[in-house]
Design an enzyme around this catalytic site. Sequence first.
Site, PDB file in Angstrom:
ATOM      1  CB  CYS A   1      62.044  17.324  31.145  1.00 43.37           C
ATOM      2  SG  CYS A   1      60.664  17.675  32.253  1.00 43.37           S
TER       3      CYS A   1
ATOM      4  CD  GLN B   1      62.977  16.037  28.098  1.00 45.23           C
ATOM      5  OE1 GLN B   1      62.460  17.018  27.559  1.00 45.23           O
ATOM      6  NE2 GLN B   1      64.272  15.968  28.370  1.00 45.23           N
TER       7      GLN B   1
ATOM      8  NE  ARG C   1      62.382  17.176  23.443  1.00 47.43           N
ATOM      9  CZ  ARG C   1      61.316  17.900  23.820  1.00 47.43           C
ATOM     10  NH1 ARG C   1      61.242  18.421  25.036  1.00 47.43           N
ATOM     11  NH2 ARG C   1      60.305  18.070  22.981  1.00 47.43           N
TER      12      ARG C   1
ATOM     13  CG  ASP D   1      58.258  17.185  35.099  1.00 51.31           C
ATOM     14  OD1 ASP D   1      58.690  18.288  34.703  1.00 51.31           O
ATOM     15  OD2 ASP D   1      57.251  16.640  34.596  1.00 51.31           O
TER      16      ASP D   1
ATOM     17  CG  HIS E   1      57.503  14.632  27.322  1.00 49.62           C
ATOM     18  ND1 HIS E   1      57.578  14.855  25.961  1.00 49.62           N
ATOM     19  CD2 HIS E   1      58.072  15.735  27.916  1.00 49.62           C
ATOM     20  CE1 HIS E   1      58.136  16.037  25.738  1.00 49.62           C
ATOM     21  NE2 HIS E   1      58.442  16.576  26.896  1.00 49.62           N
TER      22      HIS E   1
ATOM     23  NE  ARG F   1      54.294  20.989  24.825  1.00 48.66           N
ATOM     24  CZ  ARG F   1      55.203  20.476  25.636  1.00 48.66           C
ATOM     25  NH1 ARG F   1      55.990  19.517  25.186  1.00 48.66           N
ATOM     26  NH2 ARG F   1      55.343  20.888  26.875  1.00 48.66           N
TER      27      ARG F   1
END
Length: 307
Positions: free
Chosen positions: A263, A132, A291, A223, A129, A102
Amino acid sequence: MRHFLTLKDFSKEEILEIIDLGLSIKKNLKNGIYNKELENKTLAMIFEKSSTRTRVSFETGMFQLGGHALFLSNRDIHLGRGEPVKDTARVISRMCDMVMIRTFEHSMIEEFAKYSKVPVVNGLTDSYHPVQLLADYMTILEYGMEKDLVVAYVGDGNNMTHSWLMLAAKLGFELRIATPKGYEVDSEVLKEAYEIAKESGAVIKVSNDPKEAITGATVVTTDTWASMGQEDEKEQRIKDFEGYIVDGLMMCLAKKDAIFLHCLPAYRGQEVSEEVLEEHSEVVFSEAENRLHAQKGLMVWLDKQRG
């Protein structure tokens, strides 16, 4: 051996296979069945960006699969403190069975994967991402929303938007993106998505009108307006994103049975209202839980590709 850096590297069939595997593992877990597909395997988790969901889901997932996860921050390893990425990759991949990273620059994870002897998973970069989106589509399937799917994304043209573009282009559903002027998606990513969509039949629409994007949508998503590393832009972004909050009035434009995804973390009163988040909280927190399950499916799938 395969890496999981972006969804554009995977076919529709492979994406659905990974998600189906995650759903199967989730069903077994709910029935008290723990399959140790990754017994005695080790996942190295490199965090240059901190995260609640990414760390907990990968670490818990490896434990449930019979393996072990190592948390490695900038303070724990030499990466970023003098040792080249390629050297760190060659060392860690000789000791561990899989690596999750990450980080900020997507080029960093690409270089790491180039020199790694084991699968590398993108836990988030500034460009994409993808893990996700596995969880998001798993949630869409669980809520029976995949038929005649129309997704409206309202907000920043960021890594989440880019990942939605790749998922839509690969799976062939309709995606509408609404961003403020100056915050549009990367033109090269959009161009790639359009090219892929020619084969899948996906419909991709981009605009600066959130109401136009949401009208008739079956899934609405957003987001945070200021991602990690953009804290100094927060006040300006709040001004620039005026009118882009997904509130009750916005959701009324979507189909009656539309679901809302986020998310997380969610900043109530900015990209989403308290009302909408709480009304759709069961879906949003199922999405967060997924997730764990989607990533377990991914890790098992990648491990099988190694033979």
